[in-house]
Design a protein around this motif. Structure first.
Motif, PDB file in Angstrom:
ATOM      1  N   GLN A 120      51.459  31.017  42.060  1.00  0.00           N
ATOM      2  CA  GLN A 120      50.197  30.940  41.319  1.00  0.00           C
ATOM      3  C   GLN A 120      50.308  31.601  39.942  1.00  0.00           C
ATOM      4  OE1 GLN A 120      47.146  29.453  42.199  1.00  0.00           O
ATOM      5  NE2 GLN A 120      48.479  28.493  43.736  1.00  0.00           N
ATOM      6  N   GLY A 121      51.516  32.020  39.594  1.00  0.00           N
ATOM      7  CA  GLY A 121      51.738  32.630  38.291  1.00  0.00           C
ATOM      8  C   GLY A 121      51.219  34.049  38.171  1.00  0.00           C
ATOM      9  N   VAL A 122      51.096  34.744  39.298  1.00  0.00           N
ATOM     10  CA  VAL A 122      50.569  36.113  39.290  1.00  0.00           C
ATOM     11  C   VAL A 122      51.712  37.104  39.058  1.00  0.00           C
ATOM     12  CG1 VAL A 122      49.334  37.883  40.598  1.00  0.00           C
ATOM     13  CG2 VAL A 122      48.700  35.466  40.852  1.00  0.00           C
ATOM     14  N   THR A 123      51.511  38.014  38.135  1.00  0.00           N
ATOM     15  CA  THR A 123      52.477  39.085  37.871  1.00  0.00           C
ATOM     16  C   THR A 123      51.792  40.433  38.101  1.00  0.00           C
ATOM     17  OG1 THR A 123      51.894  39.135  35.523  1.00  0.00           O
ATOM     18  CG2 THR A 123      53.724  37.704  36.189  1.00  0.00           C
ATOM     19  N   PHE A 124      52.594  41.491  38.176  1.00  0.00           N
ATOM     20  CA  PHE A 124      52.051  42.802  38.532  1.00  0.00           C
ATOM     21  C   PHE A 124      52.542  43.880  37.572  1.00  0.00           C
ATOM     22  CE2 PHE A 124      51.827  40.232  42.295  1.00  0.00           C
ATOM     23  CZ  PHE A 124      50.590  40.558  42.820  1.00  0.00           C
ATOM     24  N   GLU A 125      51.661  44.832  37.363  1.00  0.00           N
ATOM     25  CA  GLU A 125      51.973  46.001  36.559  1.00  0.00           C
ATOM     26  C   GLU A 125      51.576  47.233  37.361  1.00  0.00           C
ATOM     27  OE1 GLU A 125      50.933  47.899  32.151  1.00  0.00           O
ATOM     28  OE2 GLU A 125      49.631  46.366  33.042  1.00  0.00           O
ATOM     29  N   GLN A 126      52.477  48.210  37.433  1.00  0.00           N
ATOM     30  CA  GLN A 126      52.186  49.466  38.114  1.00  0.00           C
ATOM     31  C   GLN A 126      52.033  50.572  37.076  1.00  0.00           C
ATOM     32  OE1 GLN A 126      55.244  50.133  41.067  1.00  0.00           O
ATOM     33  NE2 GLN A 126      54.267  48.771  42.550  1.00  0.00           N
ATOM     34  N   LEU A 127      50.873  51.227  37.129  1.00  0.00           N
ATOM     35  CA  LEU A 127      50.564  52.302  36.192  1.00  0.00           C
ATOM     36  C   LEU A 127      50.414  53.608  36.952  1.00  0.00           C
ATOM     37  CD1 LEU A 127      47.808  50.496  34.074  1.00  0.00           C
ATOM     38  CD2 LEU A 127      50.214  50.796  33.469  1.00  0.00           C
ATOM     39  N   ARG A 128      51.166  54.612  36.537  1.00  0.00           N
ATOM     40  CA  ARG A 128      50.962  55.945  37.097  1.00  0.00           C
ATOM     41  C   ARG A 128      49.796  56.621  36.373  1.00  0.00           C
ATOM     42  NH1 ARG A 128      56.528  58.082  39.537  1.00  0.00           N
ATOM     43  NH2 ARG A 128      57.776  56.184  39.365  1.00  0.00           N
ATOM     44  N   GLY A 129      49.303  57.695  36.980  1.00  0.00           N
ATOM     45  CA  GLY A 129      48.064  58.300  36.514  1.00  0.00           C
ATOM     46  C   GLY A 129      47.944  58.489  35.019  1.00  0.00           C
ATOM     47  N   LEU A 185      38.697  39.961  41.526  1.00  0.00           N
ATOM     48  CA  LEU A 185      37.647  39.176  40.887  1.00  0.00           C
ATOM     49  C   LEU A 185      37.827  37.688  41.137  1.00  0.00           C
ATOM     50  CD1 LEU A 185      37.450  41.001  37.426  1.00  0.00           C
ATOM     51  CD2 LEU A 185      36.206  41.504  39.543  1.00  0.00           C
ATOM     52  N   GLU A 186      39.030  37.276  41.520  1.00  0.00           N
ATOM     53  CA  GLU A 186      39.310  35.870  41.828  1.00  0.00           C
ATOM     54  C   GLU A 186      40.063  35.791  43.151  1.00  0.00           C
ATOM     55  OE1 GLU A 186      41.436  33.940  38.724  1.00  0.00           O
ATOM     56  OE2 GLU A 186      40.057  34.603  37.134  1.00  0.00           O
ATOM     57  N   HIS A 187      39.917  34.660  43.812  1.00  0.00           N
ATOM     58  CA  HIS A 187      40.630  34.471  45.079  1.00  0.00           C
ATOM     59  C   HIS A 187      41.974  33.782  44.835  1.00  0.00           C
ATOM     60  CE1 HIS A 187      41.576  33.616  49.226  1.00  0.00           C
ATOM     61  NE2 HIS A 187      41.737  32.341  48.913  1.00  0.00           N
ATOM     62  N   VAL A 188      43.022  34.404  45.313  1.00  0.00           N
ATOM     63  CA  VAL A 188      44.352  33.812  45.343  1.00  0.00           C
ATOM     64  C   VAL A 188      44.894  34.057  46.743  1.00  0.00           C
ATOM     65  CG1 VAL A 188      46.714  33.938  44.462  1.00  0.00           C
ATOM     66  CG2 VAL A 188      44.784  34.207  42.890  1.00  0.00           C
ATOM     67  N   PRO A 189      45.356  33.032  47.440  1.00  0.00           N
ATOM     68  CA  PRO A 189      45.865  33.241  48.795  1.00  0.00           C
ATOM     69  C   PRO A 189      46.935  34.331  48.845  1.00  0.00           C
ATOM     70  CG  PRO A 189      45.675  30.896  48.335  1.00  0.00           C
ATOM     71  CD  PRO A 189      45.397  31.605  47.042  1.00  0.00           C
ATOM     72  N   CYS A 190      46.772  35.259  49.794  1.00  0.00           N
ATOM     73  CA  CYS A 190      47.735  36.350  50.057  1.00  0.00           C
ATOM     74  C   CYS A 190      47.786  37.416  48.965  1.00  0.00           C
ATOM     75  CB  CYS A 190      49.139  35.794  50.303  1.00  0.00           C
ATOM     76  SG  CYS A 190      49.218  34.601  51.656  1.00  0.00           S
ATOM     77  N   LEU A 191      46.871  37.353  47.995  1.00  0.00           N
ATOM     78  CA  LEU A 191      46.898  38.331  46.910  1.00  0.00           C
ATOM     79  C   LEU A 191      46.632  39.738  47.423  1.00  0.00           C
ATOM     80  CD1 LEU A 191      47.155  38.880  43.892  1.00  0.00           C
ATOM     81  CD2 LEU A 191      44.701  38.389  43.661  1.00  0.00           C
ATOM     82  N   HIS A 192      45.770  39.871  48.411  1.00  0.00           N
ATOM     83  CA  HIS A 192      45.473  41.196  48.968  1.00  0.00           C
ATOM     84  C   HIS A 192      46.732  41.837  49.538  1.00  0.00           C
ATOM     85  CE1 HIS A 192      44.179  43.736  52.523  1.00  0.00           C
ATOM     86  NE2 HIS A 192      43.729  44.408  51.483  1.00  0.00           N
ATOM     87  N   PHE A 193      47.504  41.080  50.313  1.00  0.00           N
ATOM     88  CA  PHE A 193      48.716  41.641  50.909  1.00  0.00           C
ATOM     89  C   PHE A 193      49.715  42.075  49.841  1.00  0.00           C
ATOM     90  CE2 PHE A 193      47.477  38.605  54.441  1.00  0.00           C
ATOM     91  CZ  PHE A 193      46.879  39.594  55.201  1.00  0.00           C
ATOM     92  N   GLU A 194      49.862  41.264  48.809  1.00  0.00           N
ATOM     93  CA  GLU A 194      50.832  41.588  47.757  1.00  0.00           C
ATOM     94  C   GLU A 194      50.405  42.824  46.972  1.00  0.00           C
ATOM     95  OE1 GLU A 194      54.144  41.659  45.731  1.00  0.00           O
ATOM     96  OE2 GLU A 194      53.832  39.995  47.125  1.00  0.00           O
ATOM     97  N   THR A 195      49.111  42.864  46.590  1.00  0.00           N
ATOM     98  CA  THR A 195      48.631  43.936  45.720  1.00  0.00           C
ATOM     99  C   THR A 195      48.489  45.265  46.456  1.00  0.00           C
ATOM    100  OG1 THR A 195      47.350  42.233  44.544  1.00  0.00           O
ATOM    101  CG2 THR A 195      46.864  44.535  44.009  1.00  0.00           C
TER     102      THR A 195
END
Length: 380
Positions: free
Chosen positions: A205-214, A290-300
């Protein structure tokens, strides 16, 4: 010893140095016991008298030194506890007996095991427990409940007349994995295949991720995360317990313990999760989209934090309350405890019999879960 007992309605009356010094000395210390986290809950209005969480901290002093403390609240409802006693409250009501206010020792909205009877030594801990028993006997409260204590403190509470209640959470253990792929390879074929398929669906679905520390989390990130958090509660027709001021407060006061994961699609942020961690454990806490993407909860909320645990060599990932579905993702069942004392003799006996039956069911449930171990070979 010449101890003095005092009820504290604001942690500011103790001070950060005194509170954190005592909390850090506990065997099961964690970031949720810190002054920063608890003070943020109170000062933001998330856990305060107006929301039914009136701080009533029980403290024991020797001179001007804090010798022991119990995070304690007067509660006027049972929301935000994750150990459910609604049926007990209803039974009281049917018999014309007040269940609220009650005393509750817990970290508000946080089902994480840790020290509750905090003390600098066993003598001070005994004094704290005696002070709690004296407070109970004053008769202002129907009952006292201590949620998610360590097993050792649960036993001490049982010796003091509390009834023990067991529950189940699901925790992931890092077996020294070098990569996420190495971890997944230890699962049985079906579980491994499902996880890889879930991750592939999100990537497609073209989803990418960014991890930010405090320290990297700015105002715009907190505002976005808060929108996600509130939106998910709204989708479940519920009211969020926490507010933007709380997230800002912990962002400023305890950034070294925070990891914010943001999901983006075509550069637009669409979901996020906030986890809390220390040297040994990462705690799954808050999530929203804010949007539904299948399996996004598990990934995030699971796979991205798992990768962080592996990279940082963090030993445990506590996934939060309940969630049998976590087993399919490598989380194994762990028994948790709570301790309960009820002033009314008839209700005390009734709850004791109920907990005996419920406890047998929990043990059977744990045995059933352990037979469904998701790993090819049992972990060490």
């Amino acid at each position: 010893m010449n101890y003095r007992t005092r009820i504290v309605s604001s942690l500011a009356d103790i001070g950060q140095a005194g509170w954190d010094g005592l909390a850090a000395a506990q065997h099961e210390a964690n970031p949720f016991l810190s002054y920063a986290f608890l003070h943020a809950l109170h000062e933001s209005g998330s856990a305060c008298a107006d929301t039914g969480w009136q701080p009533h901290y029980l403290t024991v002093w020797q001179g001007e030194e804090l010798a022991a403390a119990l995070p304690l609240y007067q509660k006027f409802h049972s929301y935000g506890e994750y150990v459910f006693d609604w049926a007990w409250a209803e039974a009281y009501q049917r018999h014309g007996v007040d269940y609220y206010p009650k005393l509750l020792s817990a970290i508000p909205f946080t089902p994480v095991r840790g020290s509750r009877l905090m003390a600098r030594d066993e003598q001070a801990r005994s004094a704290l427990l005696a002070a709690l028993q004296a407070l109970q006997q004053e008769g202002e409260f129907s009952s006292t409940h201590v949620l998610y204590p360590s097993p050792e403190q649960a036993e001490a509470l049982a010796d003091a007349g509390f009834l023990l209640r067991s529950g189940v959470q699901f925790h992931w253990h890092n077996e020294g994995y070098a990569s996420f792929d190495e971890f997944v390879a230890t699962l049985d074929r079906k579980k491994r295949k499902n996880i890889l398929a879930e991750r592939r669906k999100v990537a497609e679905q073209g989803v990418t991720f960014e991890q930010l520390r405090g320290g990297e989390i700015g105002e715009e990130h907190w505002r976005f995360f808060n929108r996600c958090y509130r939106h998910t509660y709204s989708d479940h027709y519920s009211t969020p317990y926490l507010n933007l001021d709380f997230f800002r407060c912990i962002g400023q006061a305890m950034p070294q313990h925070l990891l914010l994961t943001i999901a983006r699609r075509e550069g637009k942020p669409i979901a996020s999760s906030l986890t809390v961690y220390d040297r040994d454990t990462l705690y799954g806490r808050y999530w929203g989209a804010l949007e539904h993407v299948p399996c996004l909860h598990f990934e995030t909320a699971y796979y991205q934090p798992l990768e962080f645990c592996i990279a940082e060599k963090i030993t445990w990932f506590e996934g939060g309350a309940q969630g049998e579905h976590k087993m399919a993702r490598g989380f194994l069942p762990q028994k948790t405890w709570s301790a309960h004392w009820l002033a009314h003799p008839g209700f005390y006996d009734a709850v004791e019999h109920f907990l005996q039956r419920e406890g047998g069911g929990i043990d059977d449930y744990l045995s059933e879960l352990n037979e469904r171990n998701p790993f090819r070979d049992p972990p060490r």
